[in-house]
Motif scaffolding. Structure first.
Motif, PDB file in Angstrom:
ATOM      1  N   VAL A  62       0.833  -1.200   0.000  1.00 35.17           N
ATOM      2  CA  VAL A  62       0.000   0.000   0.000  1.00 35.17           C
ATOM      3  C   VAL A  62       0.876   1.262   0.000  1.00 35.17           C
ATOM      4  N   SER A  94      -5.682   0.894  -1.301  1.00 35.43           N
ATOM      5  CA  SER A  94      -6.140  -0.142  -0.363  1.00 35.43           C
ATOM      6  C   SER A  94      -6.916  -1.225  -1.084  1.00 35.43           C
ATOM      7  N   THR A 128      -6.047  -5.251  -1.449  1.00 36.25           N
ATOM      8  CA  THR A 128      -6.950  -6.311  -1.005  1.00 36.25           C
ATOM      9  C   THR A 128      -7.458  -7.157  -2.170  1.00 36.25           C
ATOM     10  N   THR A 180      -3.326  -2.489   5.308  1.00 34.78           N
ATOM     11  CA  THR A 180      -3.809  -1.334   4.541  1.00 34.78           C
ATOM     12  C   THR A 180      -4.016  -0.132   5.464  1.00 34.78           C
TER      13      THR A 180
END
Length: 579
Positions: free
Chosen positions: A56, A71, A75, A351
């Motif tokens: 990140v 973020s 993910t 994150t």
């Protein structure tokens, strides 16, 4: 050694060598073989988390992406990395076996890591450096630059699809559950397996993250690439000592056949006579070094698939063992769904938790500052310590009280971890509210270039407690899905664990985007590029509420869950039937 002793020395769980020959437990398997697997995992996790822990930060500082976009990109990639193991498990169980699938996938994995290192090393493959405080004003990465970088990431994700579901299963296969001592060692294996994972993670989140932030991204990515190469070599060196299990056919096809056959005979009257249900002779199972599974009373509607009535083709008539194996996989689904929410919590660690650290005072001395992603190392260290305490002290004490070889049941262990997630998000919310107050008191709400006069270690409780929660939840989750899966579907069972993490990351992306959009339209956004102007405290409290609701559902699911019978129980029953 007498002939009787030689016969007793052969494993009884169906494991063979790469040529398909029966193996002796004194020559293969056990901790000797596992040592190569565990050392591999240390280096491989160092490589994986050397990339993911600081991802990140790279996306925001080098690719000039905003908080929500970076973020979600993290993910989504992590979710894909945990989803591809379903394919890897299928290939291993149905076609190539775990060892060959793992070796081929490792080559793909290394190719992705090498390309990723190349993409951060060449200046032409990333946008020019930006000194502006607002990332939105910086020059964005070109289509080519993004294609190379994300292409490398997703090649890496494909490679992990064949390594993740198979390497832990290969390790567990080194212990024969028919040997009492090896059965106990198998229970400890999953604790030490997770210990190896987080030992490698600790190095990645401290040393590698520091190198990336302070020396350079080329070296910071080159070292984990080298670590991955070393890990694969270590695994291959251990080849003469491994026990293997032969592929037994596609678990998806087997399960589909059972469901289709039961639906075709939905109107057929059920019988209580065991002879009315189809099953293979015991000798046929023994010739394949497998064991039949005896019928259970759950999910009775599937029993029709083995009812001897109507057509006798494979899609109309299944064996009782095939039916029970399908039941076992379906019974785990409610537990799988319950683990999605805790997996969303893990996505926050790499994150938003890390992003919070970028705005705090990171100086330990005048000349040294801690990288924000290194806080993940405290999660890792917490887990390393608590796993040892759990395995060496807690289990032994609990075993005396409960009589359970594991100390407590796997679902009880998972429940403790899920409950801890509620506390973690409440603490994270309170901490973030205090951080926002400090920003307001010092007039830094609209500033991001100036760190707050608040130490980064204020975030320590949420990171440390996450490690404690992982000791209970993540270890138990891995062992539960392996242990409860049928013998012929162990890789698929292990992929349930990775599916849980994949779903959690994708759900995190969806929730983050939705909350960011809705709250921004209503006034003050909860997640903005400037976290000092955001309301992460409210977002974390929303997570606490979601975890509480999930915990209530978990209690309901665990109350009605029926553990599968041990394979040794089935074998003993078969012997009683023969004699």
């Amino acid at each position: 050694m007498t002939l009787q002793e030689v016969g007793d020395d052969y494993t009884k769980d169906g494991t063979v060598d790469l040529r398909g020959n029966p193996v002796r437990r004194s020559q293969r398997g056990r901790w000797k073989a596992c040592s190569f697997v565990i050392v591999y995992e240390i280096f491989e996790r160092m490589a994986y988390y050397g990339i993911s822990s600081n991802l990140v930060i790279f996306m925001t500082t080098k690719l000039h992406q905003g908080t929500v976009q970076s973020s979600n990109n993290v993910t989504n990639w992590v979710g894909t990395s945990w989803l591809t193991p379903i394919l890897g498990a299928y290939v291993a169980d149905a076609h190539l076996g775990r060892y060959i699938t793992f070796v081929i996938s490792s080559t793909i994995y290394f190719s992705g890591m090498a390309l990723l290192t190349l993409s951060v090393s060449l200046p032409d493959l990333r946008p020019p450096k930006c000194t502006k405080t607002n990332v939105e004003d910086c020059e964005k990465a070109s289509v080519l630059q993004l294609a190379v970088y994300f292409g490398a990431l997703y090649i890496l994700a494909i490679g992990t699809g064949g390594t993740k579901p198979n390497i832990s299963t290969i390790g567990a296969d080194q212990f024969d559950v028919f040997d009492p001592k090896e059965k106990i060692h198998k229970h400890s294996f999953f604790n030490w397996w997770m210990f190896s994972i987080f030992f490698g993670t600790l190095f990645a989140t401290t040393v590698l993250v520091y190198v990336q932030d302070n020396v350079g991204w080329a070296l910071g990515y080159g070292l984990p690439t080298l670590g991955l190469a070393i890990s694969v070599i270590i695994f291959l060196v251990g080849t003469p000592f491994y026990r293997h299990k032969l592929p037994t056919g596609s678990p998806f096809t087997k399960m589909a056949r059972v469901i289709v056959a039961s639906l075709r005979k939905a109107q057929a009257p059920m019988s209580r006579d065991p002879t009315c249900f189809h099953e293979l002779p015991l000798l046929e199972y023994e010739s394949k070094r497998t064991f039949p599974v005896h019928p259970t009373r759950s999910l009775r509607f599937l029993d029709r698939a083995s009812l001897k009535t109507g057509p006798t083709n494979k899609w109309s008539l299944c064996t009782t063992t095939e039916v029970e194996e399908t039941k076992q996989m379906l019974r785990m689904l409610p537990v799988l769904f319950i683990t999605f929410v805790p997996s969303m919590m893990l996505a926050q660690v790499i994150t938003l938790f890390v992003k919070q650290g970028t705005l705090l005072n990171r100086h330990i001395t005048s000349n040294f500052s801690i990288p924000p992603a290194s806080l993940v190392g405290f999660t890792t260290f917490s887990m390393l310590v608590t796993i040892v305490i759990y395995d060496q002290i807690f289990v032994k004490l609990a075993r005396k009280l409960t009589g359970n070889p594991r100390g407590i049941t796997l679902l009880q262990r998972m429940g403790i971890g899920i409950f801890l997630h509620i506390l973690i998000m409440i603490i994270a919310s309170v901490t973030e509210r205090y951080r926002l107050k400090v920003a307001a008191d010092h007039g830094l709400v609209h500033q991001t270039a100036v760190p707050l006069p608040l130490t980064i270690f204020v975030l320590l409780p949420q990171f440390v407690l996450m490690g404690l929660a992982d000791t209970f939840l993540e270890v138990a989750k891995l062992e539960f899905f392996y242990d409860q899966a049928p013998e012929s579907m162990k890789s698929l069972g292990t992929s349930y664990m990775t599916t849980s993490l994949a779903a959690g990351n994708f759900m995190s992306s969806l929730l983050l985007s939705t909350v960011a959009r809705v709250t921004k339209n209503q006034g003050r956004g909860w997640i903005l590029n400037n976290l000092n102007e955001s309301r992460l405290d409210d977002y974390y409290m929303l997570f606490a509420v979601i975890n509480l609701v999930n915990f209530i559902f978990f209690l309901m699911v665990s109350k009605f869950y029926v553990y599968r019978a041990e394979i040794t129980d089935s074998a003993n029953e078969n012997r009683r039937q023969r004699f």
